[in-house]
Design an enzyme around this catalytic site. Structure first.
Site, PDB file in Angstrom:
ATOM      1  N   GLU A 100      13.596 -21.947  22.499  1.00 47.86           N
ATOM      2  CA  GLU A 100      14.078 -20.626  22.084  1.00 47.86           C
ATOM      3  C   GLU A 100      14.511 -19.861  23.314  1.00 47.86           C
ATOM      4  O   GLU A 100      13.877 -19.958  24.371  1.00 47.86           O
ATOM      5  CB  GLU A 100      12.961 -19.854  21.389  1.00 47.86           C
ATOM      6  CG  GLU A 100      12.510 -20.497  20.089  1.00 47.86           C
ATOM      7  CD  GLU A 100      11.525 -19.602  19.355  1.00 47.86           C
ATOM      8  OE1 GLU A 100      11.973 -18.734  18.609  1.00 47.86           O
ATOM      9  OE2 GLU A 100      10.309 -19.767  19.567  1.00 47.86           O
ATOM     10  N   ASP A 153       1.366 -21.499  17.357  1.00 50.68           N
ATOM     11  CA  ASP A 153       2.514 -20.876  16.694  1.00 50.68           C
ATOM     12  C   ASP A 153       3.582 -21.898  16.302  1.00 50.68           C
ATOM     13  O   ASP A 153       4.253 -21.741  15.287  1.00 50.68           O
ATOM     14  CB  ASP A 153       3.111 -19.828  17.652  1.00 50.68           C
ATOM     15  CG  ASP A 153       4.224 -19.006  17.025  1.00 50.68           C
ATOM     16  OD1 ASP A 153       4.005 -18.466  15.924  1.00 50.68           O
ATOM     17  OD2 ASP A 153       5.318 -18.912  17.623  1.00 50.68           O
ATOM     18  N   ARG A 169       0.803  -1.219   0.000  1.00 41.71           N
ATOM     19  CA  ARG A 169       0.000   0.000   0.000  1.00 41.71           C
ATOM     20  C   ARG A 169       0.844   1.280   0.000  1.00 41.71           C
ATOM     21  O   ARG A 169       0.414   2.314  -0.484  1.00 41.71           O
ATOM     22  CB  ARG A 169      -0.907  -0.001   1.229  1.00 41.71           C
ATOM     23  CG  ARG A 169      -2.270  -0.585   0.886  1.00 41.71           C
ATOM     24  CD  ARG A 169      -3.298  -0.026   1.767  1.00 41.71           C
ATOM     25  NE  ARG A 169      -2.879  -0.234   3.160  1.00 41.71           N
ATOM     26  CZ  ARG A 169      -3.678  -0.540   4.144  1.00 41.71           C
ATOM     27  NH1 ARG A 169      -4.947  -0.684   3.917  1.00 41.71           N
ATOM     28  NH2 ARG A 169      -3.256  -0.701   5.361  1.00 41.71           N
ATOM     29  N   LYS A 225      14.615 -26.095   6.386  1.00 47.01           N
ATOM     30  CA  LYS A 225      15.872 -26.176   7.127  1.00 47.01           C
ATOM     31  C   LYS A 225      16.642 -27.390   6.655  1.00 47.01           C
ATOM     32  O   LYS A 225      16.085 -28.479   6.517  1.00 47.01           O
ATOM     33  CB  LYS A 225      15.618 -26.266   8.641  1.00 47.01           C
ATOM     34  CG  LYS A 225      15.124 -24.949   9.239  1.00 47.01           C
ATOM     35  CD  LYS A 225      15.006 -25.061  10.742  1.00 47.01           C
ATOM     36  CE  LYS A 225      14.281 -23.863  11.324  1.00 47.01           C
ATOM     37  NZ  LYS A 225      15.148 -22.772  11.723  1.00 47.01           N
ATOM     38  N   ASP A 266       6.047 -23.767   5.464  1.00 45.17           N
ATOM     39  CA  ASP A 266       6.428 -23.994   6.849  1.00 45.17           C
ATOM     40  C   ASP A 266       7.945 -23.931   6.796  1.00 45.17           C
ATOM     41  O   ASP A 266       8.571 -24.852   6.262  1.00 45.17           O
ATOM     42  CB  ASP A 266       5.957 -25.368   7.332  1.00 45.17           C
ATOM     43  CG  ASP A 266       6.319 -25.586   8.793  1.00 45.17           C
ATOM     44  OD1 ASP A 266       7.474 -25.284   9.159  1.00 45.17           O
ATOM     45  OD2 ASP A 266       5.470 -26.037   9.567  1.00 45.17           O
ATOM     46  N   HIS A 267       8.532 -22.853   7.303  1.00 41.41           N
ATOM     47  CA  HIS A 267       9.963 -22.675   7.027  1.00 41.41           C
ATOM     48  C   HIS A 267      10.823 -23.778   7.662  1.00 41.41           C
ATOM     49  O   HIS A 267      11.951 -23.981   7.257  1.00 41.41           O
ATOM     50  CB  HIS A 267      10.442 -21.262   7.412  1.00 41.41           C
ATOM     51  CG  HIS A 267      10.705 -21.063   8.874  1.00 41.41           C
ATOM     52  ND1 HIS A 267       9.713 -20.826   9.786  1.00 41.41           N
ATOM     53  CD2 HIS A 267      11.849 -21.053   9.580  1.00 41.41           C
ATOM     54  CE1 HIS A 267      10.245 -20.679  10.985  1.00 41.41           C
ATOM     55  NE2 HIS A 267      11.552 -20.816  10.892  1.00 41.41           N
ATOM     56  N   HIS A 286       5.274 -26.367  12.838  1.00 42.17           N
ATOM     57  CA  HIS A 286       6.672 -26.793  12.801  1.00 42.17           C
ATOM     58  C   HIS A 286       6.902 -28.144  13.488  1.00 42.17           C
ATOM     59  O   HIS A 286       7.526 -29.047  12.955  1.00 42.17           O
ATOM     60  CB  HIS A 286       7.581 -25.759  13.471  1.00 42.17           C
ATOM     61  CG  HIS A 286       7.451 -24.372  12.911  1.00 42.17           C
ATOM     62  ND1 HIS A 286       7.198 -24.125  11.594  1.00 42.17           N
ATOM     63  CD2 HIS A 286       7.546 -23.150  13.503  1.00 42.17           C
ATOM     64  CE1 HIS A 286       7.149 -22.801  11.381  1.00 42.17           C
ATOM     65  NE2 HIS A 286       7.341 -22.198  12.534  1.00 42.17           N
TER      66      HIS A 286
HETATM   67  C1  BG6 Z   1       8.005 -18.867  13.715  1.00 47.24           C
HETATM   68  C2  BG6 Z   1       7.238 -18.522  14.957  1.00 47.24           C
HETATM   69  O1  BG6 Z   1       7.188 -19.562  12.818  1.00 47.24           O
HETATM   70  O2  BG6 Z   1       9.119 -19.672  14.055  1.00 47.24           O
HETATM   71  C3  BG6 Z   1       8.134 -17.801  15.942  1.00 47.24           C
HETATM   72  O3  BG6 Z   1       6.145 -17.687  14.625  1.00 47.24           O
HETATM   73  C4  BG6 Z   1       9.374 -18.614  16.223  1.00 47.24           C
HETATM   74  O4  BG6 Z   1       7.450 -17.529  17.152  1.00 47.24           O
HETATM   75  C5  BG6 Z   1      10.059 -19.041  14.921  1.00 47.24           C
HETATM   76  O5  BG6 Z   1      10.254 -17.818  16.987  1.00 47.24           O
HETATM   77  C6  BG6 Z   1      11.183 -20.020  15.180  1.00 47.24           C
HETATM   78  O6  BG6 Z   1      11.908 -20.194  14.001  1.00 47.24           O
HETATM   79  P1  BG6 Z   1      13.457 -20.534  14.014  1.00 47.24           P
HETATM   80  O7  BG6 Z   1      13.787 -20.745  12.578  1.00 47.24           O
HETATM   81  O8  BG6 Z   1      14.155 -19.355  14.628  1.00 47.24           O
HETATM   82  O9  BG6 Z   1      13.608 -21.765  14.836  1.00 47.24           O
END
Ligand code: BG6
Length: 484
Positions: free
Chosen positions: A216, A235, A51, A182, A177-178, A240
């Site tokens: 984390e 989350d 935007r 990995k 889903d990142h 994940h």
């Molecule tokens: C994200 C979550 O999908 O993954 C975050 O929304 C989290 O809360 C993060 O911190 C963790 O990703 P990574 O790659 O740092 O383990």
């Protein structure tokens, strides 16, 4: 070891939400690295759309500062930056209105691969899909990329799937889903299905239990607004951790191809037993003198949202019946450390007598940091004194084993965006997988919503609430220590 880079075909990637946080932190730096690696060729174009009123020159400045801030890469030389920025364009666009859509459509070139990255809240997915269709940009070669959160429960995920399905075929939808991007997560499949060593033991007969930890050290930081509506289960667990569980537990797919892999993952999710209230622990971190606690980082000071969750899951199928899977994840824990530990049963009979103690092999797959695998093996303690046994690790850090070139693993987003361009959906979630995962997590969340019991507080920098330790202790087991 030199990594092989195969350039992808020329493509146009449109980033909706092109000035947002994800674009700045992840998408633009990832594309820059692929550019430096020679994978994204000179004909590829990246079009930011958002935007904000700005022109292409201003967007290039925006991208330059994002990359300088967030690309911590040392191999990607800064002098490559101007070449990359020339491939960037910008369109001011209103996802819900008509502004900018003609301009975007005029930029499209016939016959090229088109990817549309929905780096926006899920509330806009349907609008974007609908406009891409009505402005004639959704051809058979188009792909759309959508980010989590993909819904907040089964009903909303279904609605999103249905909205997208009106204009795009499932083969065109890439749900990111990142974690699946990995390097070590993909290695889970290589380890399991590329070796003969593990598969015969990979079942309830030999495996005592499996622990999956994603810890984390950081808290919610500035994301309190989003996070407090979500919590650790939505989350991290629904997506994940569920993906990690699937890759560890699934049957060998016939081929490494998108539907073969995703069919097997889906079977795991569908085989999960419902989780009883006694099998889940939720926690919330407390503050310290220096750092605020969870409740001071979110608007609602009485919030019951969990920043930690631990649970015991069972997969009701022949392979895993009787082997518990313990999952835990949380923020502000002792360290940033993610691993999967496959704990084997003890030998059925010790020929060394009771004084030799208890010993079990543990295969640990370290996801981050320090990616690698470790196999705990029992050997004789050296020296005189009889047959005393000791457990030692056979330790392989991938960076050491594969050479210094590979220490710099590509970021998950680099891999995943290139997969979108290549048209490979193996590492993306299918709609039915996402829905099945919500079907399993929804009752847990409903149980919490119907209860007035608050999450258990835990100290910042700890391993989470003691009740999470009890979850395993009462089964005669214990968590591995959280260590970076
Ligand atoms: C994200 C979550 O999908 O993954 C975050 O929304 C989290 O809360 C993060 O911190 C963790 O990703 P990574 O790659 O740092 O383990």
């Amino acid at each position: 070891m030199v990594s092989r880079v195969i350039p992808v075909e020329p493509f146009d990637l449109v980033i909706f939400g092109g000035t947002g946080d994800l674009a700045r932190r992840k998408i633009l730096p990832a594309l820059f690295r692929r550019f430096c690696a020679g994978q994204m060729g000179p004909e590829a174009r990246v079009i930011g759309a958002a935007r904000s009123e700005m022109d292409t020159a201003a967007y290039r400045d925006f991208a330059r500062s994002a990359i300088l801030e967030f690309d911590d890469d040392t191999v990607c030389a800064e002098e490559n930056l101007s070449g990359f920025l020339e491939q960037l364009h910008y369109v001011t666009l209103d996802a819900r209105g008509e502004t900018g859509w003609d301009a975007l459509s005029a930029l499209m070139v016939e016959g090229r691969i088109r990817a549309f990255y929905f780096s926006v809240g899920p509330g806009l997915f349907g609008d974007l899909a609908e406009r891409l269709h009505s402005y004639g940009m959704a051809d058979a070669e188009s792909r759309i990329v959508v980010e989590k959160p993909f819904g907040r429960d089964l009903a909303s995920a279904r609605a999103l799937n249905q909205g997208l399905a009106q204009h795009f075929d499932e083969t065109q939808i890439y749900r990111i889903d990142h974690y699946l991007g990995k390097e070590t997560v993909q290695n889970l499949m290589a380890i399991r299905f590329g070796n003969m060593l593990f598969e015969p033991l990979w079942n309830a007969q030999y495996v005592d239990h499996i622990q999956i930890t994603v810890a984390e050290a950081r808290g919610v930081g500035s994301r309190g607004g989003y996070y407090d509506k979500s919590g650790a289960l939505r989350d991290m667990v629904q997506n994940h951790m569920m993906q990690l569980l699937c890759l560890i537990a699934m049957e060998p797919p016939a081929k490494f191809d998108p539907d073969a892999v995703r069919d097997e993952k889906l079977k795991v999710i569908r085989a999960l037993d419902p989780v009883g209230a006694d099998d889940v622990v939720r926690g919330q971190y407390e503050g310290t003198k220096e750092r605020p606690g969870y409740r001071n980082q979110v608007e609602n000071r009485d919030t019951h949202t969990e920043s930690f969750v631990a649970l015991r899951a069972h997969i009701g199928n022949w392979r895993w019946s009787g082997t518990p899977f313990y999952l835990r994840t949380g923020k502000r824990l002792k360290a940033r450390a993610s691993e999967i530990a496959v704990v084997l049963k003890e030998a059925p009979h010790s020929i060394f007598g009771t004084q030799a103690g208890h010993h079990a092999n543990i295969l640990t797959i370290r996801l981050q940091p320090n990616e690698g695998i470790e196999l705990g093996v029992t050997i004789k303690e050296p020296g005189p004194g009889g047959m005393r046994l000791v457990d030692v690790p056979l330790d392989m850090t991938f960076a050491e084993a594969l050479g210094p070139d590979t220490a710099d693993f590509p970021d998950a987003y680099e891999r995943l965006i290139m997969d979108v361009v290549r048209g490979d959906q193996t590492l993306f979630m299918r709609g039915d997988e996402v829905e099945a995962a919500w079907r399993w997590t929804d009752p847990i969340i409903e149980g919490w919503q119907n209860s007035s019991v608050a999450p258990i507080l835990y100290a910042s920098g700890s391993s989470g609430p003691d009740d999470a330790l009890m979850l395993m202790h009462r089964d005669g087991r214990r968590w591995r220590e959280i260590r970076a």
